[in-house]
Scaffold this active site. Structure first.
Site, PDB file in Angstrom:
ATOM      1  N   CYS A 162      16.101  39.226  14.589  1.00  0.00           N
ATOM      2  CA  CYS A 162      16.634  38.024  15.236  1.00  0.00           C
ATOM      3  C   CYS A 162      16.379  36.819  14.330  1.00  0.00           C
ATOM      4  O   CYS A 162      15.258  36.633  13.839  1.00  0.00           O
ATOM      5  CB  CYS A 162      15.928  37.819  16.580  1.00  0.00           C
ATOM      6  SG  CYS A 162      16.269  36.207  17.328  1.00  0.00           S
TER       7      CYS A 162
ATOM      8  N   TYR B   3      31.014  48.505  18.868  1.00  0.00           N
ATOM      9  CA  TYR B   3      31.316  47.069  18.713  1.00  0.00           C
ATOM     10  C   TYR B   3      31.506  46.670  17.251  1.00  0.00           C
ATOM     11  O   TYR B   3      32.304  45.778  16.943  1.00  0.00           O
ATOM     12  CB  TYR B   3      30.237  46.223  19.414  1.00  0.00           C
ATOM     13  CG  TYR B   3      30.422  46.241  20.908  1.00  0.00           C
ATOM     14  CD1 TYR B   3      29.683  47.091  21.726  1.00  0.00           C
ATOM     15  CD2 TYR B   3      31.410  45.459  21.501  1.00  0.00           C
ATOM     16  CE1 TYR B   3      29.896  47.140  23.100  1.00  0.00           C
ATOM     17  CE2 TYR B   3      31.628  45.501  22.868  1.00  0.00           C
ATOM     18  CZ  TYR B   3      30.885  46.352  23.665  1.00  0.00           C
ATOM     19  OH  TYR B   3      31.114  46.402  25.012  1.00  0.00           O
TER      20      TYR B   3
ATOM     21  N   CYS C 165      19.781  38.076  20.995  1.00  0.00           N
ATOM     22  CA  CYS C 165      18.487  38.759  20.905  1.00  0.00           C
ATOM     23  C   CYS C 165      17.992  39.049  22.313  1.00  0.00           C
ATOM     24  O   CYS C 165      17.799  38.118  23.113  1.00  0.00           O
ATOM     25  CB  CYS C 165      17.478  37.863  20.172  1.00  0.00           C
ATOM     26  SG  CYS C 165      15.807  38.534  20.166  1.00  0.00           S
TER      27      CYS C 165
ATOM     28  N   LEU D 139      52.642  42.453  31.956  1.00  0.00           N
ATOM     29  CA  LEU D 139      53.708  43.377  31.556  1.00  0.00           C
ATOM     30  C   LEU D 139      54.254  44.127  32.760  1.00  0.00           C
ATOM     31  O   LEU D 139      55.440  44.429  32.852  1.00  0.00           O
ATOM     32  CB  LEU D 139      53.162  44.373  30.516  1.00  0.00           C
ATOM     33  CG  LEU D 139      54.187  45.239  29.797  1.00  0.00           C
ATOM     34  CD1 LEU D 139      55.144  44.366  28.993  1.00  0.00           C
ATOM     35  CD2 LEU D 139      53.501  46.243  28.865  1.00  0.00           C
TER      36      LEU D 139
ATOM     37  N   ASN E  90      38.492  38.313  27.709  1.00  0.00           N
ATOM     38  CA  ASN E  90      38.525  38.880  26.366  1.00  0.00           C
ATOM     39  C   ASN E  90      37.335  38.410  25.528  1.00  0.00           C
ATOM     40  O   ASN E  90      36.858  37.279  25.700  1.00  0.00           O
ATOM     41  CB  ASN E  90      39.828  38.491  25.652  1.00  0.00           C
ATOM     42  CG  ASN E  90      41.051  38.997  26.394  1.00  0.00           C
ATOM     43  OD1 ASN E  90      40.951  39.928  27.198  1.00  0.00           O
ATOM     44  ND2 ASN E  90      42.195  38.367  26.180  1.00  0.00           N
TER      45      ASN E  90
ATOM     46  N   ARG F  39      35.122  47.328  16.538  1.00  0.00           N
ATOM     47  CA  ARG F  39      35.999  46.316  17.167  1.00  0.00           C
ATOM     48  C   ARG F  39      35.872  44.974  16.460  1.00  0.00           C
ATOM     49  O   ARG F  39      36.851  44.246  16.292  1.00  0.00           O
ATOM     50  CB  ARG F  39      35.661  46.191  18.652  1.00  0.00           C
ATOM     51  CG  ARG F  39      36.183  47.363  19.463  1.00  0.00           C
ATOM     52  CD  ARG F  39      35.788  47.269  20.906  1.00  0.00           C
ATOM     53  NE  ARG F  39      36.363  46.115  21.574  1.00  0.00           N
ATOM     54  CZ  ARG F  39      35.940  45.670  22.760  1.00  0.00           C
ATOM     55  NH1 ARG F  39      34.926  46.277  23.371  1.00  0.00           N
ATOM     56  NH2 ARG F  39      36.511  44.624  23.337  1.00  0.00           N
TER      57      ARG F  39
ATOM     58  N   HIS G  36      33.141  37.163  29.665  1.00  0.00           N
ATOM     59  CA  HIS G  36      32.545  38.452  29.288  1.00  0.00           C
ATOM     60  C   HIS G  36      31.910  38.411  27.907  1.00  0.00           C
ATOM     61  O   HIS G  36      31.647  39.456  27.327  1.00  0.00           O
ATOM     62  CB  HIS G  36      33.605  39.559  29.350  1.00  0.00           C
ATOM     63  CG  HIS G  36      34.039  39.883  30.749  1.00  0.00           C
ATOM     64  ND1 HIS G  36      35.169  40.630  31.017  1.00  0.00           N
ATOM     65  CD2 HIS G  36      33.526  39.556  31.949  1.00  0.00           C
ATOM     66  CE1 HIS G  36      35.308  40.748  32.325  1.00  0.00           C
ATOM     67  NE2 HIS G  36      34.327  40.093  32.918  1.00  0.00           N
TER      68      HIS G  36
ATOM     69  N   GLY H  71      47.987  38.997  31.645  1.00  0.00           N
ATOM     70  CA  GLY H  71      47.566  40.145  30.843  1.00  0.00           C
ATOM     71  C   GLY H  71      46.313  40.829  31.315  1.00  0.00           C
ATOM     72  O   GLY H  71      45.504  41.290  30.513  1.00  0.00           O
TER      73      GLY H  71
ATOM     74  N   SER I 267      44.749  43.751  34.303  1.00  0.00           N
ATOM     75  CA  SER I 267      45.128  44.779  35.285  1.00  0.00           C
ATOM     76  C   SER I 267      44.509  44.511  36.649  1.00  0.00           C
ATOM     77  O   SER I 267      44.814  45.191  37.623  1.00  0.00           O
ATOM     78  CB  SER I 267      44.671  46.156  34.783  1.00  0.00           C
ATOM     79  OG  SER I 267      43.250  46.185  34.690  1.00  0.00           O
TER      80      SER I 267
END
Ligand code: BV8
Length: 257
Positions: A153, A71, A134, A220, A109, A74, A126, A193, A195
């Site tokens: 934290c 993460y 925390c 797509l 997203n 990302r 999500h 966008g 699946s």
């Protein structure tokens, strides 16, 4: 005499009123043209790492450093100045501005591109990559720096429990009650966008249809659930989303003519 190519077929009139609420579900495909990877495309994230290792509570318990590294990379990628909202994000923000019936964007997203494009009526079901949570006290705060198990934290001061504010497989997505009520009430459900592989988001089209909504897939290529949609328009999000929002602008304009 060369035959002229047939004109682009005029899309069918949308069976909705401008007073109908709209729910839009988005997935990684809407951010692809902003430079962020999808998950299940051949060059996607799950082609490189096992979701069991980095997107489950078990994976985090087994090797927190590996999950933090996944993460952190990302998060740093998302904070790259080259990563910006694209025309599809902008079109949805514009739609929220002109649509009388109201618009709710529900995104799978964890990037912040919808908010940066100006969408305000927005649910990150999500979670969000730029927030941290925390596990000990539950406090969720903004977090743009690399995260590690050594971090304390900000609310309770304990270390060892900090994690990305992201919903992993086996964890319950956020705000499902609010999403369910919006799906039951909407006149138009648009899926962009995604699946259609991940539940419960993959089942939202069924809930919307049950409530009588018109359902449209903008992707797509056909998703897993393509056959469930009343209308399917395939192409890159930065082309098909602004064009579809243009059709909605015509519906709104007609109502005020
Ligand atoms: C849960 C972490 C219990 C964040 C993610 C049935 C019912 C309920 C649950 C399940 C069920 N069956 C199985 C389950 C369990 C599981 C699940 O769905 N497993 C799958 C693999 C079968 N679901 C869960 O565990 C969920 N929790 O069920 O809790 C519960 C539920 C309800 C009520 C009570 C209890 C939790 C799911 C969340 C998991 N977290 N990620 C992160 O790291 O990002 S999921 C991960 O997949 C991402 O969040 C991502 O957003 C999500 C969906 O992926 P997509 O966005 O669709 O991306 P993908 O790459 O797949 O597709 C991209 C699409 O874009 C493609 O179609 C492509 O063609 C298109 N595209 C590409 N380029 C473009 C484009 N489109 C347009 N333009 C382009 N340029």
């Amino acid at each position: 005499m060369p035959t002229r190519p047939p004109p682009n077929p005029t899309p069918p009139a949308l069976p909705i009123r401008s007073t109908d609420p709209i729910v839009v579900l988005t997935g990684a495909g809407i951010s692809r043209e902003s430079g962020l990877e999808t998950f299940r495309d051949p060059d996607g994230i799950w082609a490189r790492v096992r979701l069991e290792d980095v997107a489950t509570p078990e994976g985090f318990a087994r090797d927190p450093a590996q999950v933090h590294a996944f993460y952190n990379a990302r998060r740093r990628g998302l904070l790259d100045p080259a990563i910006r909202p694209n025309a599809a994000h902008a079109a949805l923000a514009a739609l929220e501005g002109f649509w009388p019936g109201g618009v709710l964007v529900v995104t799978q997203n964890v990037d912040d591109l919808h908010a940066r494009a100006g969408s305000r009526s927005l649910i990150h079901m999500h979670g969000e990559l730029l927030k941290v949570r925390c596990a000990d006290c539950g406090a969720t705060t903004d977090g743009r720096a690399d995260l590690s198990a050594a971090d304390a934290c900000a609310a309770c001061g304990r270390t060892g429990g900090m994690r990305p504010h992201v919903v992993w497989f086996g964890e319950v997505p956020l705000e499902l009650d609010r999403i369910g009520a919006a799906l039951a009430d909407c006149g138009l459900f648009v899926s962009i966008g995604t699946s259609g592989n991940v539940w419960p988001a993959a089942g939202f089209v069924r809930e919307a249809r049950a409530g009588g909504a018109h359902t449209v897939e903008l992707n797509l290529e056909p998703s897993e659930g393509a056959s469930l949609f009343a209308e399917r328009i395939h192409g890159p999000a930065t082309a098909v989303v602004p064009a579809f929002v243009g059709r909605l602008r015509a519906v709104a304009a007609e109502a005020t003519a």
